[in-house]
Write an enzyme that holds these catalytic residues in place. Structure first.
Site, PDB file in Angstrom:
ATOM      1  N   ASP A  78      11.817   9.199  -4.099  1.00 16.01           N
ATOM      2  CA  ASP A  78      12.768  10.203  -4.885  1.00 16.01           C
ATOM      3  C   ASP A  78      13.862  10.198  -4.527  1.00 16.01           C
ATOM      4  O   ASP A  78      14.649   9.384  -3.492  1.00 16.01           O
ATOM      5  CB  ASP A  78      11.893  11.530  -5.190  1.00 16.01           C
ATOM      6  CG  ASP A  78      12.234  12.349  -3.750  1.00 16.01           C
ATOM      7  OD1 ASP A  78      12.514  11.881  -2.678  1.00 16.01           O
ATOM      8  OD2 ASP A  78      11.780  13.436  -3.699  1.00 16.01           O
ATOM      9  N   THR A  87       9.696  15.213   2.680  1.00 13.58           N
ATOM     10  CA  THR A  87       8.745  15.378   3.886  1.00 13.58           C
ATOM     11  C   THR A  87       7.901  14.283   3.819  1.00 13.58           C
ATOM     12  O   THR A  87       6.991  14.064   4.845  1.00 13.58           O
ATOM     13  CB  THR A  87       8.043  16.560   3.314  1.00 13.58           C
ATOM     14  OG1 THR A  87       7.212  16.491   2.131  1.00 13.58           O
ATOM     15  CG2 THR A  87       9.056  17.710   3.447  1.00 13.58           C
ATOM     16  N   HIS A  98     -14.283   0.556  11.543  1.00 12.16           N
ATOM     17  CA  HIS A  98     -13.292   1.480  10.492  1.00 12.16           C
ATOM     18  C   HIS A  98     -13.622   1.063   9.178  1.00 12.16           C
ATOM     19  O   HIS A  98     -13.382   1.791   8.206  1.00 12.16           O
ATOM     20  CB  HIS A  98     -12.117   0.989  10.983  1.00 12.16           C
ATOM     21  CG  HIS A  98     -11.648   1.438  12.541  1.00 12.16           C
ATOM     22  ND1 HIS A  98     -11.597   2.849  12.679  1.00 12.16           N
ATOM     23  CD2 HIS A  98     -11.543   0.425  13.430  1.00 12.16           C
ATOM     24  CE1 HIS A  98     -11.277   2.859  13.941  1.00 12.16           C
ATOM     25  NE2 HIS A  98     -11.064   1.500  14.397  1.00 12.16           N
TER      26      HIS A  98
HETATM   27  C1  RB5 Z   1      12.721  17.257  -2.813  1.00 12.09           C
HETATM   28  O1  RB5 Z   1      13.686  18.163  -2.712  1.00 12.09           O
HETATM   29  C2  RB5 Z   1      11.295  17.348  -1.990  1.00 12.09           C
HETATM   30  O2  RB5 Z   1      10.679  18.489  -2.381  1.00 12.09           O
HETATM   31  C3  RB5 Z   1      10.850  16.162  -2.036  1.00 12.09           C
HETATM   32  O3  RB5 Z   1      11.402  14.864  -1.559  1.00 12.09           O
HETATM   33  C4  RB5 Z   1       9.504  16.040  -0.944  1.00 12.09           C
HETATM   34  O4  RB5 Z   1       9.818  16.599   0.252  1.00 12.09           O
HETATM   35  C5  RB5 Z   1       8.366  16.697  -1.717  1.00 12.09           C
HETATM   36  O5  RB5 Z   1       7.269  16.677  -1.238  1.00 12.09           O
END
Ligand code: RB5
Length: 143
Positions: free
Chosen positions: A9, A68, A134
């Site tokens: 993203d 994240t 595994h």
């Molecule tokens: C974007 O602001 C953030 O929410 C996205 O990149 C991610 O961390 C979501 O899990």
């Protein structure tokens, strides 16, 4: 040559562009499923496009990045043939391949240094699945 699938993203976009340079210098080709700028967008759109390419065999493995790592990891892991692994250090990237046969490396673009990310990419692409005990565990993941 392996074609590595890429997706992010807006929060993962800067690291994705860096990953492209590393892949090229390592001799890999890549296919970028977006996003293509730091304009705000929704991570599932790009995560699903990458996951479909890995599931179909178009790309043997992928790399996915959001802020994240969690949102895009949740998105790719909705696909039955996908084992996305959130990694922030090379030891975890190695174990994601050795123990989990992960086929998408997921990284937290806002919470990982460039050096650690580079090590995660190199390690993930160089490490083989160990199989053995595994295999039954990963076979039991889809429900
Ligand atoms: C974007 O602001 C953030 O929410 C996205 O990149 C991610 O961390 C979501 O899990």
């Amino acid at each position: 040559m392996k074609v590595i699938g890429l997706a992010s993203d807006h929060a993962g976009y800067p690291l994705k562009e860096q990953v492209k340079e590393w892949l090229t210098s390592m001799g890999y080709e890549y296919k970028d499923f977006g996003t293509n700028s730091t304009d705000s967008c929704n991570y599932p759109e790009f995560g699903h496009a990458l996951a479909q390419a890995v599931e179909s065999g178009e790309c043997p493995v992928g790399i996915a990045i959001c802020g994240t790592g969690n949102g895009i990891n949740m998105s790719v892991n909705h696909h039955k043939g996908i084992r996305g692994a959130l990694c922030w250090m090379p030891e975890i990237a190695a174990l994601a391949r050795q123990h989990n046969d992960a086929n998408i490396l997921v990284m937290p673009g806002r919470f990982i240094s460039e050096a650690a990310a580079k090590e995660c990419v190199e390690t993930f692409l160089a490490t083989e699945f160990e199989g053995g005990r595994h295999q039954a565990r990963i076979d039991a993941i889809p429900c």
